[in-house]
Write a protein that holds these residues in place. Sequence first.
Motif, short mmCIF file in Angstrom:
data_model
loop_
_atom_site.label_atom_id
_atom_site.label_comp_id
_atom_site.label_asym_id
_atom_site.label_seq_id
_atom_site.Cartn_x
_atom_site.Cartn_y
_atom_site.Cartn_z
N LEU A 1 0.83 -1.20 0.00
CA LEU A 1 0.00 0.00 0.00
C LEU A 1 0.87 1.26 0.00
O LEU A 1 0.60 2.21 -0.73
N ALA A 2 1.91 1.25 0.80
CA ALA A 2 2.80 2.41 0.85
C ALA A 2 3.51 2.61 -0.48
O ALA A 2 3.68 3.75 -0.94
N ASP A 3 3.93 1.53 -1.11
CA ASP A 3 4.60 1.64 -2.41
C ASP A 3 3.66 2.25 -3.44
O ASP A 3 4.06 3.12 -4.23
N ALA A 4 2.41 1.79 -3.45
CA ALA A 4 1.45 2.32 -4.41
C ALA A 4 1.15 3.78 -4.13
O ALA A 4 1.05 4.61 -5.05
N ALA A 5 1.00 4.14 -2.85
CA ALA A 5 0.74 5.54 -2.51
C ALA A 5 1.91 6.43 -2.91
O ALA A 5 1.71 7.54 -3.42
N ALA A 6 3.13 5.93 -2.70
CA ALA A 6 4.29 6.70 -3.13
C ALA A 6 4.31 6.85 -4.64
O ALA A 6 4.72 7.89 -5.18
N GLY A 7 3.88 5.81 -5.36
CA GLY A 7 3.80 5.91 -6.81
C GLY A 7 2.85 7.01 -7.24
O GLY A 7 3.13 7.77 -8.19
N PHE A 8 1.71 7.12 -6.58
CA PHE A 8 0.79 8.20 -6.91
C PHE A 8 1.37 9.56 -6.53
O PHE A 8 1.10 10.56 -7.22
N THR A 9 2.15 9.63 -5.46
CA THR A 9 2.79 10.89 -5.10
C THR A 9 3.74 11.34 -6.20
O THR A 9 3.75 12.51 -6.61
N LEU A 10 4.56 10.42 -6.69
CA LEU A 10 5.48 10.76 -7.77
C LEU A 10 4.74 11.07 -9.06
O LEU A 10 5.16 11.92 -9.84
N LEU A 11 3.61 10.39 -9.26
CA LEU A 11 2.79 10.68 -10.44
C LEU A 11 2.22 12.10 -10.33
O LEU A 11 2.15 12.82 -11.34
N ALA A 12 1.81 12.49 -9.14
CA ALA A 12 1.30 13.84 -8.95
C ALA A 12 2.39 14.88 -9.16
O ALA A 12 2.12 16.00 -9.61
N PHE A 13 3.61 14.51 -8.86
CA PHE A 13 4.71 15.44 -9.13
C PHE A 13 4.96 15.59 -10.63
O PHE A 13 5.15 16.69 -11.13
N ASP A 14 4.94 14.47 -11.35
CA ASP A 14 5.18 14.53 -12.79
C ASP A 14 4.02 15.17 -13.53
O ASP A 14 4.22 15.99 -14.43
N LEU A 15 2.79 14.79 -13.15
CA LEU A 15 1.61 15.29 -13.85
C LEU A 15 0.59 15.78 -12.82
O LEU A 15 -0.40 15.10 -12.53
N PRO A 16 0.82 16.93 -12.22
CA PRO A 16 -0.10 17.39 -11.17
C PRO A 16 -1.53 17.59 -11.66
O PRO A 16 -2.48 17.42 -10.91
N SER B 1 -3.19 15.77 -13.55
CA SER B 1 -3.92 14.52 -13.71
C SER B 1 -4.61 14.09 -12.42
O SER B 1 -5.48 13.22 -12.44
N ALA B 2 -4.24 14.67 -11.28
CA ALA B 2 -4.79 14.26 -9.99
C ALA B 2 -6.25 14.68 -9.90
O ALA B 2 -6.68 15.66 -10.52
N PRO B 3 -7.07 13.96 -9.10
CA PRO B 3 -8.48 14.32 -8.96
C PRO B 3 -8.66 15.70 -8.33
O PRO B 3 -7.75 16.25 -7.70
N GLN B 4 -9.85 16.23 -8.47
CA GLN B 4 -10.14 17.57 -7.96
C GLN B 4 -10.03 17.65 -6.45
O GLN B 4 -9.66 18.69 -5.90
N ASP B 5 -10.38 16.58 -5.75
CA ASP B 5 -10.35 16.65 -4.29
C ASP B 5 -8.92 16.70 -3.74
O ASP B 5 -8.73 16.88 -2.54
N LEU B 6 -7.91 16.52 -4.60
CA LEU B 6 -6.52 16.65 -4.17
C LEU B 6 -5.91 17.97 -4.59
O LEU B 6 -4.76 18.27 -4.20
N GLN B 7 -6.59 18.71 -5.41
CA GLN B 7 -6.07 19.99 -5.89
C GLN B 7 -6.23 21.05 -4.79
O GLN B 7 -7.07 20.89 -3.89
N PRO B 8 -5.49 22.16 -4.78
CA PRO B 8 -4.54 22.57 -5.82
C PRO B 8 -3.13 22.04 -5.61
O PRO B 8 -2.27 22.26 -6.45
N ASN B 9 -2.86 21.41 -4.47
CA ASN B 9 -1.52 20.90 -4.20
C ASN B 9 -1.62 19.40 -3.97
O ASN B 9 -1.71 18.95 -2.81
N PRO B 10 -1.63 18.60 -5.01
CA PRO B 10 -1.88 17.17 -4.84
C PRO B 10 -0.80 16.45 -4.05
O PRO B 10 -1.09 15.49 -3.34
N ILE B 11 0.45 16.91 -4.14
CA ILE B 11 1.52 16.20 -3.43
C ILE B 11 1.29 16.28 -1.92
O ILE B 11 1.32 15.26 -1.21
N GLN B 12 1.05 17.46 -1.39
CA GLN B 12 0.85 17.59 0.05
C GLN B 12 -0.45 16.94 0.49
O GLN B 12 -0.55 16.43 1.62
#
Length: 1197
Positions: free
Chosen positions: A737-752, A754-765
Amino acid sequence: MEEDISQSLTPPVSPFAGESQCELTPALPPCFSCASDPGRDDTRPLSSEGYIGRGSLKRLLLRLAPAPADYEDDTVDIFGFPWVTETALVESTKLLFGLFRQKLLKLETLVQSSSHDFGQASSLHYEAEDLRQQCVLFLQYVKVFLYRYLEPTCSLEEGPCHPYVELEAQLPSALLEELFGVTLLIGRLKDLPANIQSALTIQHQGKLFPPSWHLLHLHLDIHWSVLEILHLLGQRMQGQVVYAHQFVNLTGENLTNNSLFEEHLCNLLSDLTGMAMGKYSKVRPTEALTSHHYYCTCTKELWILLIHLLEHRSKVLHTQSFWNYMNTLLQSLISGQPVAEQYGVLPTHCKDPLGFTWWLVTHLAELGQYSRNGKQLEDNWSFVCELLKSTSLQEDQIRMHVHCCLSLSLLWKPNNGTVATLWEYYSKNLSGLFTVPWLGVSGLGSVSRTPLALLDQARSCCSPSPLRSSGHTQLYRSANSFQIFLRVLALYLAQENAGGAPWRQIKGRVYSKFHQRRMQELSEAGLMNFLLLFVVVARQAELEDVAGRACELLGLLPPDSPPAQRSLVWKGQLALLLLFQERGLDVGAQASWLAASFSQTAREFYLKTTEPSRRLALWGPLGSYLEGVAEVFETSASLGLSEEKLLNEGFGLLLPACRQSELSSTLGFLQILHQLCQEEWRNVQPGHSACPPGAWLPPPSASVGKDRHLAVAAALWAHFFPFLRSLRLSNTPPAQLADAAAGFTLLAFDLPSSAPQDLQPNPIQSIMQCFSWDDMLHPLLVTRYLPHLLQNSSGCGGSVSGSAQTLSVRAWFRCVLQQHIHKNPDGTDSRAGTEPQPRTLDIRPFIKRSYPKIRSHACTHWPGKSTFPYKYSLNTLSFCIFLSQAVGRVYSGLQVLSERSAMVTRALDYTGDIMKYIKHYLVNKSPQEGLLLAYWAVGYVVKHWSPLLATSKAQHLLFNIVNGLLLPNSLSGLDKALRDSLPLYLQGLSIATSMSQSQGAYLKKQLRDVISKYLDHFLPATPSVGAIANHPVLLAACEATPTPRGVALRRSILQVISENFLHFKGNAPPPRLVTVLAFLLELLRRNNDSDPALLTMPLPSLLRCLKLVNEPHVRRTSTEALQLVVERCSYLCLTVFCVFRSFVEENEGLYDRQVYSVLETIAVLDSHVVQVLIPVLSLSLRNTEHKRGLGKNTTLR
């Protein structure tokens, strides 16, 4: 073939030879020989002295002189006699052939009379070799004579003519009769005695051979020479038929050169076939293509000579071809009918006539390629097609037959009729297993587990190994007959310059065999064969047409097909999809069809009404789908061919229904996709990681790549992230689970975006809040999640704000403290299937970023493993030590009040609600590892942050620590943790009391309470050297060189000892007096204090002990302690003098004798002290006498 029959036509004797070579002795003519020839190239298996090596065959076919440089003299030596070269054969035909027969018979006699005596081996070899050479020389002379001197006969003019002319006219007939006689004399090869035939298998290690070897090879020379002479005779007679007149007159039967050639040829082919049949009896099917049909290279060369001679005669004289002769012979063998009369009788002991025919035809076809001049043996597909129709239904035989058919397809141009015949068979038996029982596991063929393996198997079918490679010869073991057939089919479809005609010819035959009933009848093996067939055809022919037809046919399968069948269908579809990728075609249509089927299966897997056994079976195809889709993404060049359509809402149904092992596989699949997306995106945008989110503007050339990756990222967010977020507060989170969550964190860094609206405007944090900063998260989840960000610190880890970094440090600190929270008292983990320890992580980069002044301290004060007494990994206690030391040193170095205040706030942010984090350990008093870690970690905080904790902002934390950890209601279960860590607390509290401005008095009281509590708790009832020496209070107070902080702590300890442990109630001594005095003595002894104010603190109590207690141990210990005090205080110290004066004054009149006894003891230790007290003592004595009114006390005086 690497061998070549096109040799140089240069005469054996060059016309440019020197004078010493002017004598023209005929060179040895070509002959059969399988003796080793060191001078020839080892890659050419035929002898350089043979008919092919010497160019004899090529001269024959080109109508050139057999030996242009031989027999040029007027006379020639034959059989030891001189003969006239131009007339010998005409004038002495019978005589010469008679001598030839004598030599032959003599050699046969030599064979019969030879023994195994090695002493005679040399003489026998040379004698037999000489006889053979004489016979071969004579046969060569006949060939040369016919070529040079024989002219076609014409009708003789009327009237007398020269006798030589008559003899010359009769020469063809006479020669024909003599050749017929020679054939009768030597007989057939099959009739040779066994001892002569065994010479074929002699291992030729030396150069000496038995006579039987020479006789056998002479027979081969004669058989070939008879055919060669008859062929030359026909050429010189220009097509005129030569009759054996004398034979006809005597027997009444016709004998012509043509009939003799035919008869001798058929006998020779029959004998060679019989010899091959004997060789085949020892050949296993697995060795069919590696075991040849000849015993030695001589018989191999004879086969080649016959093949090329008959092919030449077929084209020039329009006679039968080589294959016509062999087909007639082999057809009778297969059918079991008598062979034609001219072939004689074939052996009847063949174990498998059909297999032998396939084997022989294949090897003969291979020999037919023995040429580099383009003149190769014509194909024999018509006969092969007839053989295919006679093939039996046993897999071990079919496999060998199809294997031979593949070899023929490699040798010849693939044939439509052959492919059609094979397809007719396999279309009816597609569900067969095609196994050979006696081959064991190797006979089962390869099973493709994944789509890529299936595609690789199809690729191997489309690219068969070269003819003589081990991959081709071992195909019988590594592939079944159907897979070998697919190689034949692939060769047929891949014909060059065919313009798609082969596919158009076979397309209808393939498609017409499949309909709804046929598809539903296919077994799992049949469906696997179906898929492999269509992947091979799709790769070799029209991909889109074949893939579309495959989808239509697979759609005919029943919707309730077994899970294993569904897994195969998806595997085949994904293999076709990989083919689309390979050719750069969009996979959208194929992916949509496949994803819809996957979603339907996932829905059934999700339903609660599905039986557990059914759900377990459904995981098979679902798991294979995950593997296949991962392969599709891994092999994709740019993720730009609509691969994201493979990710649909089916994953949203699959994930909640997965068990632990299944969920682990699914999350592992997700991690692969994250890694691939990250790699592909960074390939499109090199150097992007140096830019924080929002600051990077992609160049126009990357816009297309960004759109493609956004589609994939959107699919991942939509179908995977909601489930991961629902698991984040689980008490038993899966490891991935942690690996997958970290993958989404890095994905949000590469393509912010692409993240859902409920994670905007700063999806990484937002993601980090979900998976690392929340105090409700499981420690193992956080400690596995954060390392991914630090390992990618140049990217995502470096883009978060300072507050986010502080939160991350606090999260790690919390998880370090709570890592043992799920352990039972016995040390076992109360949760099943979880990681035993947090991942090792160097958290210092986060701390350095969050407060720059820590950077200088980070590299020089990082503790090693030897710093602390317990075996904690470098990511646990060492982190706490580093954090506390670094923050404490930085705070101590700050001078500006605002900076110090900000540092206090930052430090409190680092630790968070530390008492809440360790509450579980304190309440349950277990596990022991957790208690130890908690007390040590907080102890280091108290010690190194003592100035910080003394401030008004942090005092509440210090009070909570003291009350919760040091002054609990019960100490049960805490002895180990307190004993080990108490020095840290005492040292820190001592400093805090001296620096606190608002609560100093209360802190001092707290410190005295702690000292009193644990001095009493760890003090043994009876004196014990070990217990006292390792007392935690004593360890906290000891230091080699006195410092102000240490002095302050010892003052507090001495004050507590004096007030609480050496206080006499009346004359009754306090409890455990000996042990307390021993502790005091050890405290004084270990520290080199010289401050009189400190040293004199226990002095009244010591004097009181000496005054009131007579117990030897008490007096001895008190005396030693008193000695240390007196010795370390400077001479005539006012403080010491005051203590002694008070002692004398307080006890005058009551304990006069005891006081003087104590002074006597002191006088022994230091007489100067007593000398100073003499005036005081005198005054005290007078006062006592005055009060009593009894006059002078003589005793005291």
